[in-house]
Structures are given as structure tokens and as C-alpha cells.
Design a protein around this motif. Structure first.
Motif, PDB file in Angstrom:
ATOM      1  N   THR A  40     -52.531 -26.937 -46.971  1.00 36.79           N
ATOM      2  CA  THR A  40     -51.273 -27.233 -46.207  1.00 36.79           C
ATOM      3  C   THR A  40     -50.904 -28.778 -46.049  1.00 36.79           C
ATOM      4  O   THR A  40     -49.834 -29.283 -46.097  1.00 36.79           O
ATOM      5  N   PRO A  75     -42.320 -31.080 -42.042  1.00 36.68           N
ATOM      6  CA  PRO A  75     -42.371 -32.352 -42.531  1.00 36.68           C
ATOM      7  C   PRO A  75     -41.063 -32.745 -43.190  1.00 36.68           C
ATOM      8  O   PRO A  75     -40.407 -33.726 -43.283  1.00 36.68           O
ATOM      9  N   SER A  76     -40.582 -31.676 -43.679  1.00 33.46           N
ATOM     10  CA  SER A  76     -39.241 -31.802 -44.512  1.00 33.46           C
ATOM     11  C   SER A  76     -38.140 -32.205 -43.466  1.00 33.46           C
ATOM     12  O   SER A  76     -37.306 -33.073 -43.827  1.00 33.46           O
ATOM     13  N   THR A 110     -44.421 -23.242 -41.944  1.00 31.80           N
ATOM     14  CA  THR A 110     -44.385 -24.282 -40.931  1.00 31.80           C
ATOM     15  C   THR A 110     -44.909 -25.578 -41.474  1.00 31.80           C
ATOM     16  O   THR A 110     -44.169 -26.668 -41.278  1.00 31.80           O
ATOM     17  N   ALA A 111     -45.836 -25.579 -42.557  1.00 30.68           N
ATOM     18  CA  ALA A 111     -46.092 -26.800 -43.150  1.00 30.68           C
ATOM     19  C   ALA A 111     -45.055 -27.505 -43.912  1.00 30.68           C
ATOM     20  O   ALA A 111     -45.433 -28.564 -44.085  1.00 30.68           O
ATOM     21  N   TRP A 112     -44.083 -26.583 -44.225  1.00 31.12           N
ATOM     22  CA  TRP A 112     -43.072 -27.269 -45.274  1.00 31.12           C
ATOM     23  C   TRP A 112     -41.915 -27.606 -44.447  1.00 31.12           C
ATOM     24  O   TRP A 112     -41.582 -28.821 -44.568  1.00 31.12           O
ATOM     25  N   SER A 137     -47.370 -30.019 -46.962  1.00 30.51           N
ATOM     26  CA  SER A 137     -46.612 -31.145 -46.169  1.00 30.51           C
ATOM     27  C   SER A 137     -46.230 -32.338 -46.728  1.00 30.51           C
ATOM     28  O   SER A 137     -45.116 -32.889 -46.469  1.00 30.51           O
ATOM     29  N   GLY A 162     -43.275 -31.218 -48.908  1.00 31.14           N
ATOM     30  CA  GLY A 162     -41.777 -31.106 -48.091  1.00 31.14           C
ATOM     31  C   GLY A 162     -41.236 -32.529 -47.462  1.00 31.14           C
ATOM     32  O   GLY A 162     -40.203 -32.680 -47.291  1.00 31.14           O
ATOM     33  N   LEU A 163     -42.327 -33.422 -47.035  1.00 25.64           N
ATOM     34  CA  LEU A 163     -41.719 -34.670 -46.472  1.00 25.64           C
ATOM     35  C   LEU A 163     -41.143 -35.420 -47.658  1.00 25.64           C
ATOM     36  O   LEU A 163     -39.874 -35.896 -47.580  1.00 25.64           O
TER      37      LEU A 163
END
Length: 244
Positions: free
Chosen positions: A29, A158-159, A153-155, A33, A36-37
Motif C-alpha cells: 500500500t 492520498p489522492s 482506500t490506500a489510493w 499511496s 495516488g498522492l
């Protein structure tokens, strides 16, 4: 006078395989993450408003397509180029879907649509590692949802943070390079056999050779080359299963 008992199915999240699916995804993850950020920041830095960026994050939910589409949006590329790029980048999901169908094809359409929305590359890899034989079983669905819940959720968290805080992130931080590193880390985890490595090498060479094309069309060239080489490798050098 007796009462007839009706067994109520337990929620999927209480099944042991749900936890196992989440734990299998938890190890990767950090890279998800980071990706995604970077994607969240990149969407706003490319000129999308916060509302559109949030809509794109939740509706599209495909980091590679989002990153591929952003420079095209910023450069004012025609809509057909944007759609064609996103379609080609996501062609791998056609292969994924064919495999998922063997496990979940018996489920109702609405449930399969939900499964399709949350499906992702690394969930596919983790699922096939856990269930290498195509034998549908009741515990596969809890495992799937445990993995995709962790991945989604992990994506998304942070996105969304990247979208909301993008204006406070200096451009000179080199987020584009950080995004490349995150993508490389995720791509490396998918290179599991000879065929994948050869296809990736051909795609890299094609992308460099076609770099001078306008509208980032070298991405389409690289994807087409990778798909063609992947199909050729699968036909010429099929992967043999080891029989114990």
C-alpha cells in the motif's frame, strides 16, 4: 411447537479470507499511496478544478489512465485522442476480466459490475497467487473484497489529499519524478515471468523510439507494441505449469 431456523449469511468482512486479502495488499500500500498522492496533485497542477479532479478520482479510479490523460488535457488534445489513450492504457483489464469471469461469472450482473469497478492490477496478481487454480469457491469473494477495500482506500485517501493540498505543493518538488518512481515500483511487482519482462522491454524501446510523435502518441505505440509482443510470446512460448 418448534421454530424453523434460517441461517443468515455472515457479513463478508467477518470472513477470515477478508482479513487475509487485506493483509496481502497491505504490504504494497505504500507504493499505491505514493502513486495516488502524486496523481491527485498532478490532476490539479494540470489545470483541472478541485471538483473535476475529485470526480475523476472516484469515477475513473485508474491511475495509469489518469496520468496518461492529464498531459493530453493540458495540451488541448482532441477528445478522440484522450479516449483512445485511456482505452489502450486499460486494455489489460480485458484480460483481467476474462480471468475474473472464471471465478465470478456466476454472480448477478449488479454484483459483477461492482467487482469490475474495484478491480485493480495488484489485486489481480494477489488473487491469482492465492487461487492459482480456476476453481470457484465461496471464500474467494471475501478475499477479493478484503484486498480491493485495502487497495481502494490506500489510493483514494492520498489522492484526495493531493487534490485538496495541490495548491500548497511547490512545483519544484519534482512530483513528476516521484510519480515515475511510484509507477516503476508498482510495475516491477507485476513483472513475474519472462513474457512480461520481454513485453515491458519492447514497450520501453517503442516509447523511446516514438518519443517525437505529437500528443504523447508514443504511449499508444508502446502499448500496442507491448500487447503484440505479449500475444506473440504467449503463443510461441506458453508458460508451463509445474506439476508437483
Amino acid at each position: 411447537m418448534g421454530f424453523s431456523s434460517v441461517d443468515t449469511p455472515a457479513p463478508l468482512w467477518r470472513h477470515p479470507e477478508f482479513k487475509r486479502g487485506a493483509l496481502d495488499m497491505a504490504a504494497i500500500t505504500l507504493g499505491i499511496s505514493a502513486w495516488g498522492l502524486v496523481t491527485g496533485v498532478a490532476m490539479v497542477k494540470s489545470g483541472l478544478g478541485v471538483g473535476l479532479a475529485l470526480l475523476m478520482s472516484f469515477v475513473v479510479f485508474a491511475g495509469s489512465s489518469q496520468l496518461a490523460a492529464l498531459p493530453l488535457i493540458a495540451s488541448g488534445a482532441p477528445l478522440w485522442v484522450l479516449w483512445a489513450t485511456a482505452f489502450c492504457v486499460n486494455l489489460r483489464f480485458v484480460i483481467f476480466s476474462a480471468q475474473w469471469r472464471m471465478f465470478f461469472g456466476h454472480l448477478p450482473l449488479a454484483q459483477r459490475l461492482r467487482i469490475g469497478y474495484f478491480a485493480a492490477d495488484l489485486n489481480y496478481v494477489a488473487f491469482l497467487k492465492r487461487w492459482p487454480d480456476v476453481k470457484p469457491a465461496p471464500e474467494q469473494l471475501p478475499y477479493y473484497w478484503g484486498g480491493v477495500c485495502m487497495n481502494w482506500t490506500a489510493w483514494q485517501v492520498p489522492s484526495v489529499l493531493g487534490i485538496l493540498l495541490a495548491d500548497r505543493v511547490p512545483t519544484q518538488w519534482g512530483l513528476g519524478f516521484a510519480g515515475v518512481l511510484a509507477l516503476l515500483g508498482l510495475a516491477y511487482s507485476l513483472l513475474k515471468d519472462r513474457n512480461a519482462w520481454v513485453s515491458a522491454g519492447v514497450a520501453s524501446c517503442a516509447a523511446v523510439a516514438a518519443y517525437g510523435l505529437p500528443l504523447r502518441l508514443n504511449i499508444l505505440v508502446a502499448i500496442a507494441a507491448a500487447v503484440a509482443m505479449g500475444l506473440l510470446m504467449e503463443r510461441s512460448f506458453p508458460q508451463r505449469k509445474l506439476v508437483p
